[in-house]
Design an enzyme around this catalytic site. Structure first.
Site, PDB file in Angstrom:
ATOM      1  CG  HIS A  14     -75.459  37.675  34.238  1.00  0.00           C
ATOM      2  ND1 HIS A  14     -75.263  38.086  35.541  1.00  0.00           N
ATOM      3  CD2 HIS A  14     -74.812  36.500  34.108  1.00  0.00           C
ATOM      4  CE1 HIS A  14     -74.532  37.182  36.183  1.00  0.00           C
ATOM      5  NE2 HIS A  14     -74.250  36.211  35.336  1.00  0.00           N
ATOM      6  CB  THR A  19     -88.298  35.670  36.512  1.00  0.00           C
ATOM      7  OG1 THR A  19     -87.052  34.993  36.368  1.00  0.00           O
ATOM      8  CG2 THR A  19     -88.960  35.796  35.143  1.00  0.00           C
TER       9      THR A  19
HETATM   10  C1  GRF Z   1     -71.938  44.961  33.613  1.00  0.00           C
HETATM   11  O1  GRF Z   1     -70.873  44.078  33.588  1.00  0.00           O
HETATM   12  C2  GRF Z   1     -73.228  44.205  33.612  1.00  0.00           C
HETATM   13  O2  GRF Z   1     -73.157  43.002  32.903  1.00  0.00           O
HETATM   14  C3  GRF Z   1     -73.460  43.918  35.062  1.00  0.00           C
HETATM   15  O3  GRF Z   1     -73.006  45.067  35.726  1.00  0.00           O
HETATM   16  C4  GRF Z   1     -72.016  45.714  34.936  1.00  0.00           C
HETATM   17  C5  GRF Z   1     -72.461  47.130  34.749  1.00  0.00           C
HETATM   18  O4  GRF Z   1     -71.516  47.927  34.106  1.00  0.00           O
HETATM   19  N1  GRF Z   1     -74.850  43.612  35.305  1.00  0.00           N
HETATM   20  P1  GRF Z   1     -71.840  49.437  33.766  1.00  0.00           P
HETATM   21  O5  GRF Z   1     -72.200  50.124  35.078  1.00  0.00           O
HETATM   22  O6  GRF Z   1     -72.964  49.466  32.796  1.00  0.00           O
HETATM   23  O7  GRF Z   1     -70.573  49.988  33.195  1.00  0.00           O
END
Ligand code: GRF
Length: 224
Positions: free
Chosen positions: A111, A143
């Protein structure tokens, strides 16, 4: 049969998946990627998978009547591979409790914020709007509550005066590419575990923030 390998779920670019794959190739024990699954038929991450010879599977949510039936089909598909770990790498779907429960303790997410701050979307703008000076990325166990599972690892950066949501997105993504492969490696080598909604690294209980890297965002064995 004992679960093995990794199943990756993604919806977009898949740069985190690529970072995990690249790091794995450089390691002396490369991981086995059983499949990459996307709800988005045109996700670039699917191309990255097929380029690497990994099964790239489209499971389009628009073909299902509701969230429950999609998640049931997705769970069934994942179970076919009996993976040790499910990696959410930009999988832009809210997951049902029933789905999450089936993979609890063996599903992780990344995240773009220092959880528990800024769950959900637009994390970079929200950090700027709140006047934060510190921001970053978190890898956590999944979760049922959105972006809420126990933190495993965080990496941080200082927000500069001239940072925008776009520059932060780029800077945080760089951190993501560093920390996500680390956690996958820890998990696959049985170093990290979730137990009673808490996270343990090498049997040490981690703080709520998860493992914190040092000031240079480097990992040191002596830190805990
Ligand atoms: C990233 O910013 C991640 O934190 C979020 O979705 C984005 C995915 O980027 N969960 P990518 O597809 O891996 O380039």
């Amino acid at each position: 049969m004992k679960p093995s390998g990794i199943v990756v779920l993604l919806s977009g670019s898949g740069s985190n998946f690529q970072a995990i794959l690249d790091a794995s190739k450089e390691s002396s024990f490369p991981q086995e990627f059983s499949a990459v699954i996307s709800n988005n038929p045109i996700a670039k991450g699917l191309l990255r998978a097929s380029d690497a010879g990994i099964p790239a599977i489209i499971l389009d949510h628009r073909a299902y009547q509701d969230r429950e039936s999609y998640d049931a089909a997705l769970a069934k598909l994942i179970h076919r591979f009996n993976p040790k770990l499910v990696v959410l790498a930009g999988f832009m779907r809210i997951l049902t409790t029933d789905f999450v429960k089936q993979f609890e303790g063996r599903m992780i997410n990344i995240h773009p914020a220092l959880l528990p701050k800024y769950k959900g979307l637009n994390t970079h703008q929200r950090a700027i709007d709140s006047g934060d000076t510190h921001h970053g990325a978190t890898v956590h166990f999944v979760t049922p509550e959105l972006d809420d599972g126990p933190n495993i690892l965080q990496a941080g950066l200082t927000i500069n005066e001239n940072d925008t949501a776009d520059t932060l997105a780029t800077r945080v993504l760089e951190l993501e590419h560093k920390i996500y492969p680390m956690v996958v490696d820890w998990y696959m080598n049985d170093r990290v575990k979730m137990f009673e909604n808490q996270c343990y690294l090498d049997q040490y209980l981690l703080p709520e923030s998860g493992y914190e890297l040092n000031d240079e965002n480097e990992y040191t064995d002596n830190d805990y």
